[in-house]
Write a protein that holds these residues in place. Sequence first.
Motif, PDB file in Angstrom:
ATOM      1  N   THR A  59       3.196  -1.092  -1.063  1.00  0.00           N
ATOM      2  CA  THR A  59       3.353  -0.725   0.095  1.00  0.00           C
ATOM      3  C   THR A  59       3.087   0.905  -0.475  1.00  0.00           C
ATOM      4  OG1 THR A  59       4.976  -2.301   1.180  1.00  0.00           O
ATOM      5  CG2 THR A  59       5.069   0.304   2.075  1.00  0.00           C
ATOM      6  N   ILE A  76       6.216   2.437   8.478  1.00  0.00           N
ATOM      7  CA  ILE A  76       5.975   1.402   8.236  1.00  0.00           C
ATOM      8  C   ILE A  76       7.020   0.372   9.694  1.00  0.00           C
ATOM      9  CG2 ILE A  76       5.381  -1.097   7.755  1.00  0.00           C
ATOM     10  CD1 ILE A  76       4.926   0.099   5.020  1.00  0.00           C
ATOM     11  N   LEU A 354       8.839  -4.568   4.253  1.00  0.00           N
ATOM     12  CA  LEU A 354       7.723  -3.191   3.652  1.00  0.00           C
ATOM     13  C   LEU A 354       6.060  -4.432   3.718  1.00  0.00           C
ATOM     14  CD1 LEU A 354       9.262  -0.957   1.919  1.00  0.00           C
ATOM     15  CD2 LEU A 354       8.249  -0.193   4.771  1.00  0.00           C
ATOM     16  N   ALA A 355       5.756  -4.649   2.692  1.00  0.00           N
ATOM     17  CA  ALA A 355       5.052  -6.188   2.130  1.00  0.00           C
ATOM     18  C   ALA A 355       4.630  -6.763   3.694  1.00  0.00           C
ATOM     19  CB  ALA A 355       5.197  -6.533   1.474  1.00  0.00           C
ATOM     20  N   SER A 358       2.992  -4.274   5.953  1.00  0.00           N
ATOM     21  CA  SER A 358       1.556  -3.668   5.924  1.00  0.00           C
ATOM     22  C   SER A 358       0.732  -4.524   5.590  1.00  0.00           C
ATOM     23  CB  SER A 358       2.562  -3.002   4.431  1.00  0.00           C
ATOM     24  OG  SER A 358       1.211  -2.383   3.153  1.00  0.00           O
ATOM     25  N   ARG A 366      -6.358  -2.992  -1.936  1.00  0.00           N
ATOM     26  CA  ARG A 366      -5.091  -1.838  -2.837  1.00  0.00           C
ATOM     27  C   ARG A 366      -5.281  -1.690  -3.911  1.00  0.00           C
ATOM     28  NH1 ARG A 366      -0.582  -3.373   0.986  1.00  0.00           N
ATOM     29  NH2 ARG A 366      -1.670  -4.418   3.360  1.00  0.00           N
TER      30      ARG A 366
END
Length: 404
Positions: A59, A76, A354-355, A358, A366
């Motif tokens: 992230t 986020i 978050l992951a 995201s 990425r």
Amino acid sequence: MTRKSSVVGGASIVASVCVGAGMLGLPSAGAGAWMLWSGLALCITMIVMTLSGWMLLETLGQYEYRASFNTVTKAILGKRVCFFNNLMVYFVGAILLYAYTTSSGLMIESALGINEKLASVIFVAVFSSFVLHSTRAVDRLSVLLILFMVLSFVFGVFGLTVEVNISSLVSSLEEEVKRLPFVLAMFPVALTSFGYHHSVASLRSYYQDERKAGQAILGGTVIALLLYVLWVVSIFGNLPRSAFDGILSQGGEVDVLLSSLGGVIVSERVSDIIGAFSSAAVFSSFVGVGLGVFDFMADLAGFDDDRRGRLKTWAITFLPPLVLSLLFPFGFLLAIGYAGAAATVWTCIIPAMLARKSRMTVEGKRAFLAPGGNAAIFLVLLFGVTVGVLHFMGVFGLLPVPEF
């Protein structure tokens, strides 16, 4: 431009953050489950915590290198979640610094014969100065302390392993099945023992290369796991299970554990080496945790990275835990357990969230991608929630209690 800093330095920082809490808290936490289940709990926790650290690193890869845990969480997940996460990050960091400061005071008092509180003040003044100076200074000190720990561990534990009673480590199938429920109390302390996540942003910024930072995370958690397993084998192989009744009744304090261990070690030299190793474990973890909290608080408070700004950050990072350690003594194992409950938020739950979000909202290539897909995210989230529940079950006396 990618920095040429060695992965070994970053792995040493991760390992040093982990090892202090786990090395001295795990034997008491795992006494009920004993070796088989404690070892399995450590392996499971290491895998999950490595995955969650990688998710946070993934992230962070969408932001500039100075971005912190606070930055990405606010962007986020929103301000409210960010505020709660920040509170938990600081609570865990502060309570660990609090635990290490007090434990170090006891160790220095025992070794040098000076007042415990004065010893704590001297300890904080000396070791926090490395954090105040720079991440590179912490890198160098962490490498030295880890090398010292490994050498003292090899020589000290070799003396212990010679005396290990193998039969005391492994019992009959029926007895092992009876011990299985007691492993539940192990997980909150095991989770704290791999709680390096507040240092992930520091590592990424230091390397300016997500792949190197990811390698450092894996290297650090592997080093920590190996040291934990060898240490627990050495403790459980030398101390009878009944000895932990007295250790736990005194809060699982570090000096009580070491005193009990010293009582069964024939060689005074080995006892001294084990004492030196334990001191290095606490010292290195203090510096590693201090670095993570320092960088986190600098970003949160918006302090500049100049001398004046770093002094302000140093003050809010190290002075509150020092004052509390001077005013309110505590049980080491109790403090680590509460840290584990709070740490579930920012070591598992928030990185998984978050992951997930995201990946749903950010398109494109990425710099780093945590493995395992959505299954890994669910695993990390479930583990975090479960460990949090286990801690509070323990607080309210709902977990099985071993009889020694």
